[in-house]
Scaffold this active site. Structure first.
Site, PDB file in Angstrom:
ATOM      1  N   LYS A   1      -4.428 -11.217   0.483  1.00 41.69           N
ATOM      2  CA  LYS A   1      -3.456 -11.986  -0.316  1.00 41.69           C
ATOM      3  C   LYS A   1      -3.999 -13.397  -0.447  1.00 41.69           C
ATOM      4  O   LYS A   1      -4.351 -14.028   0.562  1.00 41.69           O
ATOM      5  CB  LYS A   1      -2.106 -11.984   0.404  1.00 41.69           C
ATOM      6  CG  LYS A   1      -1.104 -12.989  -0.146  1.00 41.69           C
ATOM      7  CD  LYS A   1       0.254 -12.858   0.523  1.00 41.69           C
ATOM      8  CE  LYS A   1       1.145 -14.025   0.203  1.00 41.69           C
ATOM      9  NZ  LYS A   1       2.503 -13.873   0.709  1.00 41.69           N
TER      10      LYS A   1
HETATM   11  C1  R5P Z   1       2.535 -17.585   3.998  1.00 42.31           C
HETATM   12  O1  R5P Z   1       2.496 -18.659   4.514  1.00 42.31           O
HETATM   13  C2  R5P Z   1       3.635 -16.674   4.242  1.00 42.31           C
HETATM   14  O2  R5P Z   1       3.300 -15.350   4.222  1.00 42.31           O
HETATM   15  C3  R5P Z   1       4.742 -17.002   3.339  1.00 42.31           C
HETATM   16  O3  R5P Z   1       5.914 -16.929   4.026  1.00 42.31           O
HETATM   17  C4  R5P Z   1       4.842 -16.248   2.051  1.00 42.31           C
HETATM   18  O4  R5P Z   1       3.784 -15.428   1.769  1.00 42.31           O
HETATM   19  C5  R5P Z   1       4.936 -17.203   0.966  1.00 42.31           C
HETATM   20  O5  R5P Z   1       5.415 -16.651  -0.195  1.00 42.31           O
HETATM   21  P1  R5P Z   1       5.639 -17.643  -1.397  1.00 42.31           P
HETATM   22  O6  R5P Z   1       4.567 -18.669  -1.333  1.00 42.31           O
HETATM   23  O7  R5P Z   1       5.516 -16.796  -2.622  1.00 42.31           O
HETATM   24  O8  R5P Z   1       6.992 -18.226  -1.247  1.00 42.31           O
END
Ligand code: R5P
Length: 301
Positions: free
Chosen positions: A203
């Site tokens: 990711k």
């Molecule tokens: C990364 O730091 C963590 O997995 C997050 O909580 C998550 O992936 C972030 O998702 P988004 O940036 O789309 O809010």
């Protein structure tokens, strides 16, 4: 350094020639065991090869994030619309109905809060507990260039080894420190290290310049991280661009659950990812659904 900026112009990524995927629909997964392939097929739709993962794991280092204050009220109703859920075991066991059969991508690292050095993570879930929770993948942050880079890479390789033992894929999340630039050169470095060391999914963030070189040089599927909340049209455009440039899906959190109309946003993102809907059309769909859906404050009554 063996490969520096000075030689970057000589690199060839052959972005227009997709990597072949003999024996299985997902990049780099042809030689994996049946159980691993079966779990990956739960996360990635075998018809499109893509996924819309809903990330709601933010609380593991930043507490009750805006939009996630009451997962039971605001997020559980969204869950059936996602292809997969990225969350912590605390939220899974306390709040997610076990009758929900969506594949779980289990946050398996933790330690520091937002008050401390974030790269100083350890593994935070035992593989036996991951099996007990019937997860489809485990996931953790990898801080390439961060203060505790080696520790986080070692966390990843240990998690991959444990996952390999039981057929559970690992998704490595390339965490980009505040001081670092999210450009293609950095993202290529981070993603490729994760894949070379065995992660079955990576990711990472989208970058406007050269994202296709990030996906082309990574031999496993890349899912795009959402990042901070953007206006809906921008978020849909970013998802569309990432997919067009080789991402195998998205793993979005704030751009969905902080949207004014999270269900409408989920549906719009689904259409971009699985049906290649163009950003303007996806935004129209979002607006139409938003206007149809009641935006009432959640309540149990
Ligand atoms: C990364 O730091 C963590 O997995 C997050 O909580 C998550 O992936 C972030 O998702 P988004 O940036 O789309 O809010």
């Amino acid at each position: 350094m063996a490969d520096t900026d000075a030689v970057k112009e000589a690199k060839k990524f052959y972005e227009d020639i997709p990597m072949e995927t003999p024996g299985f629909f997902l990049k780099g997964a042809g030689s994996l065991d049946w159980g691993m392939k079966n779990r990956l097929s739960r996360i990635f739709n075998p018809q499109t090869g893509r996924t819309v993962m809903l990330a709601i794991d933010h609380g593991y280092f930043q507490g009750p994030t805006t939009g996630l204050e009451r997962v039971d009220l605001t997020i559980v109703p969204l869950m059936p619309m996602a292809d997969a859920l990225m969350l912590t075991r605390g939220i899974l066991r306390t709040t997610v109905p076990p009758s929900l059969t969506k594949p779980i991508v289990m946050r398996s690292s933790g330690g520091p809060s937002i008050l401390k050095e974030l790269s100083n993570e350890e593994l935070a879930v035992d593989i036996e507990d991951a099996i007990r929770m019937n997860v489809s993948a485990v996931t953790l942050q990898v801080f390439i260039g961060g203060k505790y880079e080696t520790r986080s890479v070692h966390n990843m390789t240990r998690l991959i080894d444990m996952g390999m033992r039981y057929g559970i894929p690992t998704m490595a999340v390339t965490a980009v420190g505040k001081a670092m630039t999210r450009d293609a050169q950095y993202l290529r470095l981070a993603c490729r290290i994760c894949a070379e060391l065995g992660a079955q999914i990576v990711k990472t963030y989208y970058c406007p310049e050269g994202f296709e070189t990030v996906t082309a040089s990574c031999p496993v599927p890349i899912v795009m991280a959402g990042g901070k909340k953007l206006p809906e049209l921008e978020a849909l455009t970013m998802a569309y661009n990432a997919i067009s440039r080789g991402a195998a899906g998205v793993d979005m959190g704030r751009n969905i659950f902080q949207s004014e109309a999270p269900k409408a946003m989920m549906e719009a993102v689904h259409n971009v990812v699985h049906k290649n809907l163009k950003p303007a059309e996806a935004y129209d769909l979002y607006q139409t659904l938003k206007n149809k859906t009641s935006q009432k404050t959640p309540s149990r009554a």
